[in-house]
Design a protein around this motif. Structure first.
Motif, PDB file in Angstrom:
ATOM      1  N   SER A   1      15.615  20.547  45.635  1.00  0.00           N
ATOM      2  CA  SER A   1      14.407  19.890  46.125  1.00  0.00           C
ATOM      3  C   SER A   1      13.748  20.834  47.119  1.00  0.00           C
ATOM      4  CB  SER A   1      14.743  18.551  46.793  1.00  0.00           C
ATOM      5  OG  SER A   1      13.574  17.939  47.291  1.00  0.00           O
ATOM      6  N   TYR A   2      12.757  21.588  46.634  1.00  0.00           N
ATOM      7  CA  TYR A   2      12.084  22.553  47.496  1.00  0.00           C
ATOM      8  C   TYR A   2      10.881  21.902  48.178  1.00  0.00           C
ATOM      9  CZ  TYR A   2      15.284  26.099  45.965  1.00  0.00           C
ATOM     10  OH  TYR A   2      16.445  26.806  45.739  1.00  0.00           O
ATOM     11  N   SER A   3      10.285  22.596  49.108  1.00  0.00           N
ATOM     12  CA  SER A   3       9.240  22.038  49.983  1.00  0.00           C
ATOM     13  C   SER A   3       9.783  20.790  50.683  1.00  0.00           C
ATOM     14  CB  SER A   3       7.973  21.710  49.188  1.00  0.00           C
ATOM     15  OG  SER A   3       7.435  22.875  48.603  1.00  0.00           O
TER      16      SER A   3
ATOM     17  N   VAL B   1      17.672  12.988  57.835  1.00  0.00           N
ATOM     18  CA  VAL B   1      16.273  12.674  57.551  1.00  0.00           C
ATOM     19  C   VAL B   1      15.605  13.929  56.996  1.00  0.00           C
ATOM     20  CG1 VAL B   1      14.062  11.929  58.503  1.00  0.00           C
ATOM     21  CG2 VAL B   1      16.200  10.918  59.352  1.00  0.00           C
ATOM     22  N   LEU B   2      14.990  13.788  55.831  1.00  0.00           N
ATOM     23  CA  LEU B   2      14.286  14.884  55.180  1.00  0.00           C
ATOM     24  C   LEU B   2      12.794  14.601  55.173  1.00  0.00           C
ATOM     25  CD1 LEU B   2      16.548  15.266  52.005  1.00  0.00           C
ATOM     26  CD2 LEU B   2      16.766  16.502  54.169  1.00  0.00           C
ATOM     27  N   ARG B   3      11.998  15.665  55.324  1.00  0.00           N
ATOM     28  CA  ARG B   3      10.554  15.563  55.155  1.00  0.00           C
ATOM     29  C   ARG B   3      10.193  16.227  53.828  1.00  0.00           C
ATOM     30  NH1 ARG B   3       8.955  17.710  59.552  1.00  0.00           N
ATOM     31  NH2 ARG B   3       8.536  15.796  60.717  1.00  0.00           N
ATOM     32  N   THR B   4       9.644  15.472  52.905  1.00  0.00           N
ATOM     33  CA  THR B   4       9.352  15.979  51.577  1.00  0.00           C
ATOM     34  C   THR B   4       7.985  16.651  51.539  1.00  0.00           C
ATOM     35  OG1 THR B   4       8.481  13.835  50.899  1.00  0.00           O
ATOM     36  CG2 THR B   4      10.825  14.241  50.512  1.00  0.00           C
ATOM     37  N   ALA B   5       7.635  17.191  50.368  1.00  0.00           N
ATOM     38  CA  ALA B   5       6.400  17.965  50.240  1.00  0.00           C
ATOM     39  C   ALA B   5       5.159  17.155  50.573  1.00  0.00           C
ATOM     40  CB  ALA B   5       6.300  18.519  48.817  1.00  0.00           C
TER      41      ALA B   5
ATOM     42  N   GLY C   1      32.121  21.355  37.361  1.00  0.00           N
ATOM     43  CA  GLY C   1      31.883  20.001  36.904  1.00  0.00           C
ATOM     44  C   GLY C   1      31.557  19.020  38.009  1.00  0.00           C
ATOM     45  N   PHE C   2      31.149  19.542  39.176  1.00  0.00           N
ATOM     46  CA  PHE C   2      30.822  18.698  40.323  1.00  0.00           C
ATOM     47  C   PHE C   2      29.318  18.741  40.515  1.00  0.00           C
ATOM     48  CE2 PHE C   2      29.945  18.112  44.823  1.00  0.00           C
ATOM     49  CZ  PHE C   2      30.708  17.004  45.144  1.00  0.00           C
ATOM     50  N   THR C   3      28.627  17.661  40.182  1.00  0.00           N
ATOM     51  CA  THR C   3      27.168  17.684  40.207  1.00  0.00           C
ATOM     52  C   THR C   3      26.564  16.802  41.282  1.00  0.00           C
ATOM     53  OG1 THR C   3      27.080  15.932  38.534  1.00  0.00           O
ATOM     54  CG2 THR C   3      27.036  18.213  37.745  1.00  0.00           C
ATOM     55  N   SER C   4      27.403  16.220  42.158  1.00  0.00           N
ATOM     56  CA  SER C   4      26.866  15.356  43.213  1.00  0.00           C
ATOM     57  C   SER C   4      26.518  16.179  44.450  1.00  0.00           C
ATOM     58  CB  SER C   4      27.869  14.252  43.572  1.00  0.00           C
ATOM     59  OG  SER C   4      27.302  13.364  44.521  1.00  0.00           O
ATOM     60  N   TYR C   5      25.558  17.086  44.281  1.00  0.00           N
ATOM     61  CA  TYR C   5      25.087  17.929  45.381  1.00  0.00           C
ATOM     62  C   TYR C   5      23.577  18.058  45.257  1.00  0.00           C
ATOM     63  CZ  TYR C   5      24.125  21.523  41.981  1.00  0.00           C
ATOM     64  OH  TYR C   5      23.591  22.202  40.920  1.00  0.00           O
ATOM     65  N   LEU C   6      22.936  18.370  46.357  1.00  0.00           N
ATOM     66  CA  LEU C   6      21.487  18.589  46.357  1.00  0.00           C
ATOM     67  C   LEU C   6      21.170  19.742  47.290  1.00  0.00           C
ATOM     68  CD1 LEU C   6      18.608  17.693  45.518  1.00  0.00           C
ATOM     69  CD2 LEU C   6      18.606  16.195  47.540  1.00  0.00           C
ATOM     70  N   ILE C   7      20.410  20.710  46.781  1.00  0.00           N
ATOM     71  CA  ILE C   7      19.943  21.845  47.585  1.00  0.00           C
ATOM     72  C   ILE C   7      18.542  21.523  48.082  1.00  0.00           C
ATOM     73  CG2 ILE C   7      19.391  24.304  47.577  1.00  0.00           C
ATOM     74  CD1 ILE C   7      21.271  24.563  45.126  1.00  0.00           C
ATOM     75  N   VAL C   8      18.312  21.639  49.397  1.00  0.00           N
ATOM     76  CA  VAL C   8      16.975  21.443  49.947  1.00  0.00           C
ATOM     77  C   VAL C   8      16.557  22.694  50.704  1.00  0.00           C
ATOM     78  CG1 VAL C   8      17.233  18.942  50.107  1.00  0.00           C
ATOM     79  CG2 VAL C   8      17.805  20.354  52.083  1.00  0.00           C
ATOM     80  N   ASP C   9      15.273  22.979  50.661  1.00  0.00           N
ATOM     81  CA  ASP C   9      14.729  24.136  51.363  1.00  0.00           C
ATOM     82  C   ASP C   9      13.265  23.859  51.648  1.00  0.00           C
ATOM     83  OD1 ASP C   9      15.637  27.433  51.510  1.00  0.00           O
ATOM     84  OD2 ASP C   9      13.539  26.905  51.810  1.00  0.00           O
ATOM     85  N   ARG C  10      12.806  24.263  52.827  1.00  0.00           N
ATOM     86  CA  ARG C  10      11.406  23.994  53.176  1.00  0.00           C
ATOM     87  C   ARG C  10      10.442  24.920  52.447  1.00  0.00           C
ATOM     88  NH1 ARG C  10      12.074  25.738  59.492  1.00  0.00           N
ATOM     89  NH2 ARG C  10      12.605  27.929  59.192  1.00  0.00           N
TER      90      ARG C  10
END
Length: 611
Positions: free
Chosen positions: A265-267, A285-289, A196-205
């Motif tokens: 959030s991929y790319s 700092v993230l670089r998005t697609a 029940g914990f949804t305050s997470y984000l997966i990122v991958d290039r």
């Protein structure tokens, strides 16, 4: 021979006595319940760390202190696990049993190996293992969600709209940023979801969860068999093959992330980050697609990029810059088709090097394995033996038993026995490989491929055909120590011989995760954390799924089985810190964990006994 009811009764009696001992019963003595040569391993339930203790002199004070501080009680046989069984190990009779217990913050599961004394009356523990399996504030959601399976934020919101909104942190910061979206990252995300914990984000290039695998060499297949490869909460199709191709596994990862409704959030690449000691938050700092830079301020960051890091290791071989043929790291190798008819050297002799050499051989190239260190070689059937327990009991029970017996002295002894047997079984294979010029080893302490896996994630090969090609001469072997230096068209050996070849593949592995951390967060932070891979002196993975030397920075192993097992205890540790059940814990130079000084006044009592 004891009956099942005898085994159950004896185990229940032993558990009752242990609970009385924990409660302060002066009539009971620790040595009446435990062997002098006893072991305790804890996964977070009592120590908020992953620890193992060897020998009664260590186990007695540490177990009693931590169990009492954690409020360990209600010890009972676990109804969700197999009943107690009798086992004979090295001629000694034991009872092995699973139990359940309660602590102040939640529920735990445990494992016992009890030695049966003379006449079968006296039971004393060789192994006790304890693991946290649920937090009262964040239990796994087991029941089916009512209605359409989601809670709309407004009337008429569709499932697709809800899922997009759930993972959209454009106007808010997630509490947890998970860096890496392959099996480690999605396993951890799934654990958060079910709690029940949804305050997470997966990122991958990469562009999708499976691309880390999809982009690797075409011939790659999993070397763990399918029954052992389930990810949390979802089983693989039972009709799939025993060893999946990397593309089939990649497709499954893509499906898994969608089926589990994960926030991804991929790319998207993590470019840099810093930690604010005052607010206990990160600025990343993230670089998005589309190339834009975006800043997030999560409270915790998890590096889920694999047991080793993502940066290829490129050794500086003498004269390599003079070589005029193609040089590529194994991470850029796809297949041998374009090397047809060419002489290709492959530097390395672990699994990847063997796979590439075999692929080149099948593609009508002329591969030579350039071997630097000795390799442990056994047949792929050793994996089937190693994972046979997953065919007999549930994945959850097999995982728990493996975690419970992952105690270094016992592990060394067990793998030495396995290696002694495999050395006999593969004597003919080994003789053929030595005649072909390959250097072999069974490890300095004769623990074979399994301890090379646990300690280094390298140095072994599970034969799926390359060893046969080496013996037949289809794959040549050259000792790297014979090379003096590389030249424009090949290499000059120490004896003056010039060996020409057309291309060079560096199957030389990857840098430790600390290199990735240094590149993103700076060398000082990498120094605080230290090496990521391998076991420490105690027998635990150095920084994996346990507090590190940097507050609120976590690391995960990359293997499929390890990702599934460790994701649960890691998720509970992070949630516990976010919800104030425990303070921020930091690994000390001694290897133990301690709260940050500012937390001692509020929550320090909960773990004041850390050692």
């Amino acid at each position: 021979m004891s009956t099942p009811s005898d085994l159950t009764g004896k185990t229940v009696s032993w558990l009752e006595q242990l609970e009385q001992l924990l409660g302060g019963n002066a009539q009971l003595c620790f040595r009446d319940l435990f062997l002098e040569d006893s072991y305790w391993r804890d996964l977070v339930s009592l120590t908020w760390d992953t620890r193992q203790f060897w020998g009664g002199a260590q186990v007695e004070p540490m177990l009693l202190k931590h169990a009492r501080a954690a409020g360990m009680r209600d010890l009972r046989l676990d109804p969700d696990r197999s009943a107690p069984v009798q086992a004979v190990i090295d001629g000694v009779v034991f009872i092995e049993a699973f139990f359940a217990f309660t602590v102040e913050v939640g529920k735990g599961k445990g494992f016992l190996r009890l030695q049966v004394g003379e006449g079968g009356a006296e039971l004393r523990a060789q192994i006790i293992a304890t693991s946290l399996v649920s937090l009262d504030i964040a239990p796994d959601v087991a029941q089916r969600h009512p209605g359409h399976g989601y809670e709309p934020e407004y009337p008429g919101q569709t499932f697709s709209e809800w899922r997009r909104a759930k993972g959209d942190f454009s106007g808010a910061d997630p509490d947890v940023l998970i860096v890496g979206g392959s099996q480690s990252g999605v396993s951890l995300g799934a654990r958060f979801e079910r709690k029940g914990f949804t305050s997470y984000l997966i990122v991958d290039r990469s562009a999708s969860p499976g691309d880390t695998w999809r982009k690797r060499y075409d011939a790659l297949a999993l070397h763990t068999n399918t029954p052992a490869n389930d990810l949390p909460y979802l089983k693989l199709p039972s009709h799939w093959g025993e060893f999946l191709s990397k593309d089939q596994w990649a497709d499954w990862l893509d499906s898994y992330a969608r089926l589990m409704n994960l926030n991804c959030s991929y790319s998207t690449e993590l470019v840099s980050g810093s930690f604010d000691e005052g607010s206990r938050t990160w600025e990343v700092v993230l670089r998005t697609a589309d190339g834009d830079l975006r800043t997030l301020r999560p409270k915790h960051v998890v590096m889920a990029i694999g047991g080793v890091g993502g940066k290829p290791r490129i050794p500086g071989f003498p004269g390599l810059d003079q070589f005029q043929g193609e040089v590529l790291h194994s991470s850029r190798y796809k297949n041998g088709k374009r090397f047809k008819g060419q002489k290709v050297w492959v530097v390395g002799s672990s699994t990847t090097a063997h796979d590439i050499c075999l692929d080149l051989y099948h593609s009508d190239a002329s591969p030579t394995m350039v071997q630097r260190g000795a390799t442990c070689v056994v047949g792929i059937q050793e994996v089937q033996k190693f994972t046979a327990d997953y065919l007999k009991v549930s994945v959850e029970e097999a995982d728990q038993r493996r975690d419970s017996t992952f105690i270094l002295p016992l592990l060394v002894k067990r793998t030495q026995g396995v290696t002694a047997q495999s050395d006999i079984e593969y004597a003919e294979l080994h003789e053929g490989l030595r005649k072909a010029g390959q250097k072999l080893t069974i490890g300095e302490d004769r623990t074979g491929w399994l301890m090379k896996l646990f300690r280094d994630l390298a140095g072994y090969y599970l034969n799926v055909g390359c060893s046969d090609a080496i013996i037949s001469g289809g794959v040549k072997v050259l000792d790297f120590n014979r090379i003096d230096h590389f030249i424009a068209n090949g290499a000059r050996l120490h004896d003056g011989e010039v060996v020409e070849f057309d291309a060079l593949v560096l199957a030389t592995g990857y840098e430790d995760q600390s290199v990735d951390i240094a590149g993103i967060f700076g060398p000082e932070m990498a120094r605080k954390i230290g090496r990521g891979i391998g076991l420490n002196e105690e027998g635990e993975y150095r920084n994996m799924a346990r507090p590190t030397g940097q507050p609120h920075l976590w690391m995960m192993l990359g293997g499929i089985i390890d990702a599934r097992k460790s994701s649960d205890v890691l998720a509970m540790q992070i949630i516990a810190q976010l919800r104030g059940l425990v303070p921020t814990l930091v690994r000390q130079a001694s290897g133990s964990v301690a709260p940050l000084q500012a937390d001692l006044q509020t929550t320090g009592e909960a773990i004041s006994g850390q050692a």
